[in-house]
Design an enzyme around this catalytic site. Structure first.
Site, PDB file in Angstrom:
ATOM      1  N   LYS A   1     -16.101  -8.789 -31.834  1.00 40.66           N
ATOM      2  CA  LYS A   1     -15.411 -10.055 -31.539  1.00 40.66           C
ATOM      3  C   LYS A   1     -15.997 -11.273 -32.257  1.00 40.66           C
ATOM      4  CE  LYS A   1     -12.474  -8.947 -29.760  1.00 40.66           C
ATOM      5  NZ  LYS A   1     -11.516  -8.032 -30.481  1.00 40.66           N
TER       6      LYS A   1
ATOM      7  N   GLY B   1     -15.327 -11.688 -35.614  1.00 38.00           N
ATOM      8  CA  GLY B   1     -14.542 -11.930 -36.822  1.00 38.00           C
ATOM      9  C   GLY B   1     -14.461 -10.718 -37.740  1.00 38.00           C
ATOM     10  N   THR B   2     -14.666  -9.540 -37.180  1.00 44.65           N
ATOM     11  CA  THR B   2     -14.626  -8.290 -37.951  1.00 44.65           C
ATOM     12  C   THR B   2     -13.296  -8.125 -38.686  1.00 44.65           C
ATOM     13  OG1 THR B   2     -15.720  -7.422 -35.972  1.00 44.65           O
ATOM     14  CG2 THR B   2     -15.215  -5.845 -37.729  1.00 44.65           C
TER      15      THR B   2
ATOM     16  N   TRP C   1     -11.023 -10.254 -39.603  1.00 48.88           N
ATOM     17  CA  TRP C   1     -10.877 -11.233 -40.692  1.00 48.88           C
ATOM     18  C   TRP C   1     -11.755 -10.851 -41.888  1.00 48.88           C
ATOM     19  CZ3 TRP C   1     -12.502 -17.112 -40.088  1.00 48.88           C
ATOM     20  CH2 TRP C   1     -11.883 -17.852 -41.090  1.00 48.88           C
TER      21      TRP C   1
ATOM     22  N   HIS D   1     -20.536  -1.582 -36.191  1.00 40.52           N
ATOM     23  CA  HIS D   1     -21.011  -2.586 -35.229  1.00 40.52           C
ATOM     24  C   HIS D   1     -22.484  -2.317 -34.892  1.00 40.52           C
ATOM     25  CE1 HIS D   1     -17.281  -4.569 -34.428  1.00 40.52           C
ATOM     26  NE2 HIS D   1     -16.743  -3.659 -33.667  1.00 40.52           N
TER      27      HIS D   1
ATOM     28  N   TYR E   1     -18.638 -17.231 -38.452  1.00 40.97           N
ATOM     29  CA  TYR E   1     -17.191 -17.398 -38.246  1.00 40.97           C
ATOM     30  C   TYR E   1     -16.805 -18.876 -38.383  1.00 40.97           C
ATOM     31  CZ  TYR E   1     -12.703 -16.989 -35.709  1.00 40.97           C
ATOM     32  OH  TYR E   1     -11.380 -17.021 -35.338  1.00 40.97           O
TER      33      TYR E   1
ATOM     34  N   ARG F   1      -6.073 -12.776 -31.337  1.00 46.47           N
ATOM     35  CA  ARG F   1      -5.747 -13.452 -30.076  1.00 46.47           C
ATOM     36  C   ARG F   1      -5.410 -14.904 -30.372  1.00 46.47           C
ATOM     37  NH1 ARG F   1      -8.529 -16.010 -25.541  1.00 46.47           N
ATOM     38  NH2 ARG F   1     -10.182 -16.394 -27.039  1.00 46.47           N
ATOM     39  N   LYS F   2      -6.436 -15.794 -30.447  1.00 47.56           N
ATOM     40  CA  LYS F   2      -6.162 -17.207 -30.745  1.00 47.56           C
ATOM     41  C   LYS F   2      -6.739 -17.623 -32.095  1.00 47.56           C
ATOM     42  CE  LYS F   2      -6.065 -18.992 -25.994  1.00 47.56           C
ATOM     43  NZ  LYS F   2      -6.734 -19.915 -25.065  1.00 47.56           N
ATOM     44  N   GLY F   3      -7.865 -17.013 -32.464  1.00 47.80           N
ATOM     45  CA  GLY F   3      -8.492 -17.342 -33.749  1.00 47.80           C
ATOM     46  C   GLY F   3      -8.956 -18.792 -33.841  1.00 47.80           C
TER      47      GLY F   3
HETATM   48  P1  A3P Z   1     -10.358 -14.857 -30.366  1.00 48.84           P
HETATM   49  O1  A3P Z   1     -10.381 -13.809 -29.313  1.00 48.84           O
HETATM   50  O2  A3P Z   1     -11.303 -15.997 -30.055  1.00 48.84           O
HETATM   51  O3  A3P Z   1      -9.005 -15.341 -30.710  1.00 48.84           O
HETATM   52  P2  A3P Z   1     -13.065  -9.042 -34.110  1.00 48.84           P
HETATM   53  O4  A3P Z   1     -12.178  -8.960 -35.290  1.00 48.84           O
HETATM   54  O5  A3P Z   1     -14.525  -8.953 -34.419  1.00 48.84           O
HETATM   55  O6  A3P Z   1     -12.637  -8.132 -33.033  1.00 48.84           O
HETATM   56  O7  A3P Z   1     -12.932 -10.537 -33.561  1.00 48.84           O
HETATM   57  C1  A3P Z   1     -11.745 -10.937 -32.991  1.00 48.84           C
HETATM   58  C2  A3P Z   1     -11.670 -12.441 -33.031  1.00 48.84           C
HETATM   59  O8  A3P Z   1     -11.353 -12.872 -34.360  1.00 48.84           O
HETATM   60  C3  A3P Z   1     -10.539 -12.919 -32.155  1.00 48.84           C
HETATM   61  O9  A3P Z   1     -10.942 -14.219 -31.705  1.00 48.84           O
HETATM   62  C4  A3P Z   1      -9.391 -12.980 -33.136  1.00 48.84           C
HETATM   63  O10 A3P Z   1      -8.324 -13.784 -32.705  1.00 48.84           O
HETATM   64  C5  A3P Z   1     -10.103 -13.548 -34.350  1.00 48.84           C
HETATM   65  N1  A3P Z   1      -9.392 -13.245 -35.608  1.00 48.84           N
HETATM   66  C6  A3P Z   1      -8.751 -12.105 -35.954  1.00 48.84           C
HETATM   67  N2  A3P Z   1      -8.214 -12.214 -37.171  1.00 48.84           N
HETATM   68  C7  A3P Z   1      -8.547 -13.452 -37.616  1.00 48.84           C
HETATM   69  C8  A3P Z   1      -8.274 -14.166 -38.824  1.00 48.84           C
HETATM   70  N3  A3P Z   1      -7.576 -13.632 -39.799  1.00 48.84           N
HETATM   71  N4  A3P Z   1      -8.767 -15.402 -38.944  1.00 48.84           N
HETATM   72  C9  A3P Z   1      -9.484 -15.976 -37.946  1.00 48.84           C
HETATM   73  N5  A3P Z   1      -9.780 -15.359 -36.788  1.00 48.84           N
HETATM   74  C10 A3P Z   1      -9.315 -14.111 -36.614  1.00 48.84           C
END
Ligand code: A3P
Length: 299
Positions: free
Chosen positions: A46, A48-49, A51, A111, A199, A265-267
């Site tokens: 969680k 930013g994996t 992305w 991870h 992030y 989710r919200k990013g």
């Molecule tokens: P939120 O839950 O705060 O929205 P991971 O990829 O490590 O599982 O992390 C997920 C988090 O990265 C989530 O944050 C998700 O919304 C956000 N995320 C996923 N894709 C993204 C993107 N392209 N740019 C920015 N944030 C992103």
């Protein structure tokens, strides 16, 4: 029960209970042999994996497919860049990596904490791209993710319960702070091997971080590419807004059984303020100060 369901239950229970044994997976992972050219995307969940996988994939392989055929338009980042531990080596000591890594050099992800990485990753010239995130946002993202998974066999964790576990370092992949500091220290000692990203920095200025990432990966953007707007194209295709709207990310299901919607989710930066009580914030901020101490790493 089908394989996806078993996987999902395993992932969820690992998030819930750090005591669960990782022994079998570690044993299987010992068979993984890193190549000098491998790139490993490494993160705490969680942070930013999704992305980072998209950005690394698109930068590294940009000359290996036509632009309008970018696989990110058809596949989720987690399908394109597979996890070593709870995906490839979960049940199989000898996954067919040749088949999995369609493009070269190989791009894989994990991870696992730095200390637990297969030794061949540490000993080879392979490179690691690591991303971390403000722990307050990371915690809320993880808690929301677990809720969304809604595994029938487990009671959802209340915010209070989840906070308590997180505060005491009880999470899969180990305590957040040890995880992040492990990579931080290793990146300080060997900056050519480990690129340490945050992030929030990427959210603030994706352009310069993307150029830096490509440079680190050994595929810097040429002047021509910059003039043609290739950097901005990659930014766009990997953006939260774009990834969220790609069909497979709206409807698809990860090999672990987790719906792809769980990854976008919200990013946003600072979403924690919508959930955490002032008392929780105070405790976490104190903990951050304590844990980061003189490391030079700040959030
Ligand atoms: P939120 O839950 O705060 O929205 P991971 O990829 O490590 O599982 O992390 C997920 C988090 O990265 C989530 O944050 C998700 O919304 C956000 N995320 C996923 N894709 C993204 C993107 N392209 N740019 C920015 N944030 C992103």
């Amino acid at each position: 029960m089908d394989t996806a369901k078993i996987c999902k239950a395993e992932v969820v229970s690992k998030f819930h209970d750090v005591e669960e044994s990782w022994d079998d997976e570690f044993k299987r992972l010992k068979h993984f042999q890193a190549c000098d050219s491998d790139i490993i995307v490494s993160t705490f969940p969680k942070c930013g994996t999704t992305w980072l996988k998209a950005l690394t994939f698109s930068s590294l392989y940009r000359n290996q497919f036509a632009w309008d055929k970018n696989p990110l338009l058809t596949f989720g980042p987690h399908q394109l860049v597979r996890f070593l531990e709870y995906d490839l080596y979960l049940y199989n000591p000898f996954p067919d990596l040749q088949n999995v890594c369609v493009y070269q050099p190989r791009l894989l992800s994990t991870h696992l904490p730095y200390a637990s990485l297969p030794t061949s990753i540490k000993d080879s010239n392979s490179k690691i791209v690591f991303i971390c995130r403000n722990p307050l946002d990371m915690f809320i993202s993880l808690w929301s993710f677990l809720y969304k998974l809604g595994d029938e066999s487990l009671e959802p964790l209340s915010l209070d319960e989840a906070f308590d576990k997180f505060y005491h370092g009880i999470y899969a992949y180990g305590p957040f702070f040890d995880h992040v500091l492990g990579y931080w220290k290793a990146s300080q000692e060997n900056p050519n091997k480990i690129l340490f990203l945050k992030y929030e920095d990427l959210k603030e200025d994706i352009n310069s971080h993307l150029k830096n990432l490509a440079m680190f990966l050994g595929v810097p953007f040429t002047d021509d590419e910059e003039k043609q707007g290739v950097v901005e194209e990659i930014e766009k295709i990997c953006s939260f807004e774009n990834l969220k709207e790609v069909e497979v990310n709206k409807k698809g299901v990860h090999i672990s059984g987790i719906p792809h919607t769980g990854f976008c989710r919200k990013g946003k930066v600072g979403d924690w303020s919508n959930y955490l009580t002032p008392f929780m914030v105070e405790r976490l901020e104190k903990l951050i100060q304590e844990k980061m101490d003189s490391s030079g790493l700040t959030f």
